[in-house]
Design a protein around this motif. Structure first.
Motif, PDB file in Angstrom:
ATOM      1  N   ARG A   1      38.170 -14.770  41.844  1.00 39.61           N
ATOM      2  CA  ARG A   1      39.152 -14.754  40.759  1.00 39.61           C
ATOM      3  C   ARG A   1      38.475 -14.512  39.416  1.00 39.61           C
ATOM      4  N   ARG A   2      37.314 -15.095  39.219  1.00 38.94           N
ATOM      5  CA  ARG A   2      36.572 -14.854  37.988  1.00 38.94           C
ATOM      6  C   ARG A   2      36.092 -13.412  37.923  1.00 38.94           C
ATOM      7  N   ALA A   3      35.652 -12.855  39.047  1.00 44.89           N
ATOM      8  CA  ALA A   3      35.228 -11.453  39.080  1.00 44.89           C
ATOM      9  C   ALA A   3      36.382 -10.532  38.715  1.00 44.89           C
ATOM     10  N   ARG A   4      37.572 -10.827  39.234  1.00 43.11           N
ATOM     11  CA  ARG A   4      38.750 -10.014  38.904  1.00 43.11           C
ATOM     12  C   ARG A   4      39.072 -10.102  37.417  1.00 43.11           C
ATOM     13  N   GLU A   5      38.911 -11.277  36.852  1.00 35.43           N
ATOM     14  CA  GLU A   5      39.173 -11.464  35.427  1.00 35.43           C
ATOM     15  C   GLU A   5      38.191 -10.651  34.578  1.00 35.43           C
ATOM     16  N   LEU A   6      36.905 -10.699  34.931  1.00 31.95           N
ATOM     17  CA  LEU A   6      35.892  -9.943  34.184  1.00 31.95           C
ATOM     18  C   LEU A   6      36.091  -8.441  34.347  1.00 31.95           C
ATOM     19  N   ALA A   7      36.462  -8.022  35.547  1.00 34.70           N
ATOM     20  CA  ALA A   7      36.696  -6.595  35.768  1.00 34.70           C
ATOM     21  C   ALA A   7      37.863  -6.095  34.925  1.00 34.70           C
ATOM     22  N   GLY A   8      38.923  -6.889  34.839  1.00 31.38           N
ATOM     23  CA  GLY A   8      40.044  -6.503  33.999  1.00 31.38           C
ATOM     24  C   GLY A   8      39.653  -6.410  32.536  1.00 31.38           C
ATOM     25  N   ARG A   9      38.812  -7.322  32.089  1.00 29.93           N
ATOM     26  CA  ARG A   9      38.315  -7.269  30.709  1.00 29.93           C
ATOM     27  C   ARG A   9      37.514  -5.995  30.471  1.00 29.93           C
ATOM     28  N   ASP A  10      36.677  -5.626  31.442  1.00 28.00           N
ATOM     29  CA  ASP A  10      35.881  -4.403  31.303  1.00 28.00           C
ATOM     30  C   ASP A  10      36.766  -3.166  31.196  1.00 28.00           C
ATOM     31  N   VAL A  11      37.814  -3.112  31.992  1.00 25.27           N
ATOM     32  CA  VAL A  11      38.703  -1.951  31.976  1.00 25.27           C
ATOM     33  C   VAL A  11      39.425  -1.850  30.634  1.00 25.27           C
TER      34      VAL A  11
END
Length: 492
Positions: A433-443
């Motif tokens: 879930r944290r990885a998904r959150e960081l990936a969304g921030r990167d996008v």
């Protein structure tokens, strides 16, 4: 034997030695001139009769022997002193250098920030190569050497991510060890890329042996037919469980259609190239379509998968509540009163949600599992099954998001996702879930350089963001296919 210092001496050092030797020779010549000067003076300036010349010469030689040799001796001594001084300076400089006789011309040592940046870039590139190669291999029958290369590359990449995660946690703690850890990350990533590069030629041979255009067209038609059904499943899930339950995949159907639009254009061009005998053009079009179709499949699969997981979770929540009560009853004497109180509150809230209208069953199940685990339980079958379900759902959601946004997602999100795959269920859910959150921030931070209307209508913007095209040129650049850093963009 020639001295090692001399062998290692650069040209300008040899030139300085030549200057010193010249100085010494000049001093010797000066001394010799002083020695000859008295005799030349006697011959040229004493025009006396021949009968008297011998006594006079004898007397002068006797009387001037000390004075006439003072200046030559001084010159010789000065030359020797200069030579000795130069030698001492050269020895001192040689001792103060790490490499004797060589002026330091080595490039500056990269700063820790530079080395860390290099490791991040290596992780992203290696992960992209592995993901693209796995995707491309799905269109090839056979290909055992390529499949073996991919498995090896995946192992190397997993080890690189593990080293990076320890580095982020401060292990090792000393500067030298941390620099070596970053070097290990870069080295593992390089080996992963090398294995894929070495297998690229064999993959091409396998690709050429099949009817790639027909396979890509068949998968395109299959996905296009599924789009409407998946869109209906998403709408139904949102109505039944609430918009929050499907928030992670909102927009996925539209993105899938975007990839399919891009694939349509490339497949049509590939068919024209094939009819005209342009094999290279046909291959570029087919490989681009393969990547876009594969990503459309990921997007539609993510929606369908979430809808199925929500149904499974909804059926599991009542049993999880009952199992949680039993778990808490067994640990009440040993557990912390505050944690027990928190668990009781969570279970009561979930029970109320069951009768209060639409709710997110995955989120409810996640809260039940965490409450029981926090109180010291969580080992029963139903709680364990609930933990596995929410972890699998979180991992799938994060991996799908990274897969279709490869152009923008950085190393931190990818590393967390890699660790989540290795972790136990509870930690896997949290990390994913944290990885998904960081990936969304990167996008969101990356933006979209292909934001024009034409790029959206053709699907080019989505293809670049998804990593189907390399994105180095105005038209999206070359298609990315099986291979490592040296071969993945070979279809130009």
């Amino acid at each position: 034997m020639t001295s090692s210092l001399i062998r290692g001496r650069p040209r300008h050092a040899t030139a300085r030695i030549g200057v010193r030797v010249g100085h010494a020779v000049l001093g010797g010549v000066t001394g010799a001139a002083w020695l000859v000067l008295p005799v030349m003076t006697t011959t040229a300036q004493d025009p006396v009769p021949a009968a008297a010349r011998e006594p006079v010469a004898t007397a002068r030689a006797d009387g001037a022997s000390t004075a006439d040799y003072v200046m030559p001796l001084v010159a010789v001594a000065a030359a020797g002193a200069l030579g000795g001084y130069g030698y001492v300076r050269r020895v001192r400089r040689a001792r103060s250098r790490t490499t004797p006789g060589i002026v330091s011309t080595a490039p500056p040592v990269p700063s820790p920030v530079d080395v860390e940046r290099q490791a991040r870039a290596a992780l992203v590139l290696a992960d992209d190569c592995v993901r693209t190669s796995r995707q491309a291999l799905g269109y090839v029958d056979g290909g055992d050497p390529a499949a073996e290369a991919l498995r090896t590359a995946e192992t190397e990449l997993s080890a690189a991510f593990a080293i990076w995660r320890r580095y982020e946690e401060g292990i090792p703690g000393d500067d030298r060890g941390r620099r070596q850890a970053l070097a290990g990350v870069v080295g593992r990533c390089a080996e992963a890329g090398r294995r894929l590069d070495a297998a690229a030629e064999g993959f091409d041979a396998e690709w050429d042996a099949g009817d790639a255009l027909a396979v890509a067209e068949g998968r395109f038609r299959e996905l296009a037919a599924r789009t409407g059904k998946v869109a209906g499943a998403l709408t139904e899930a949102g109505e039944h469980y609430g918009s929050g339950a499907v928030a992670a995949v909102l927009g996925y159907v539209e993105q899938a259609k975007d990839r399919l639009v891009f694939a349509t254009g490339r497949l049509n061009q590939a068919r024209r190239d094939a009819d005209s005998g342009d094999g290279d053009g046909m291959r570029r079009g087919v490989c681009a379509a393969e990547g876009a179709v594969a990503q459309a499949g990921v997007l539609l699969g993510g929606v369908a998968g979430l809808a199925a997981e929500l149904r499974t979770a909804a059926g599991l929540v009542p049993a999880a509540l009952t199992g949680a009560e039993k778990e808490l009853a067994g640990v009440r004497e040993a557990a912390s009163p505050s944690r027990l109180a928190h668990a009781d509150t969570v279970l009561a809230a979930v029970r109320e949600e069951l009768t209060g209208g639409p709710y997110d069953p995955l989120d409810a199940l996640r809260r039940v599992v965490r409450a029981v685990e926090g109180a010291g339980g969580g080992r029963s079958g139903v709680i364990s099954a609930g933990a596995e379900l929410v972890a699998r759902s979180a991992l799938g959601a994060a991996d799908d998001f990274v897969e279709v946004h490869r152009r923008a997602v950085g190393a931190e999100a990818r590393a967390l996702l890699a660790e989540a795959r290795r972790a136990a269920a509870g930690d896997a859910d949290r990390l994913a879930r944290r990885a998904r959150e960081l990936a969304g921030r990167d996008v969101r931070a990356h933006g979209n350089p292909y934001a024009g209307e034409a790029a959206h209508e053709s699907g080019l913007a989505g293809a670049v963001l998804g990593g189907v095209l390399l994105g180095e040129e105005a038209d999206g650049g070359p298609v990315v296919t099986f291979g490592g850093p040296q071969t993945r963009a070979r279809l130009r």
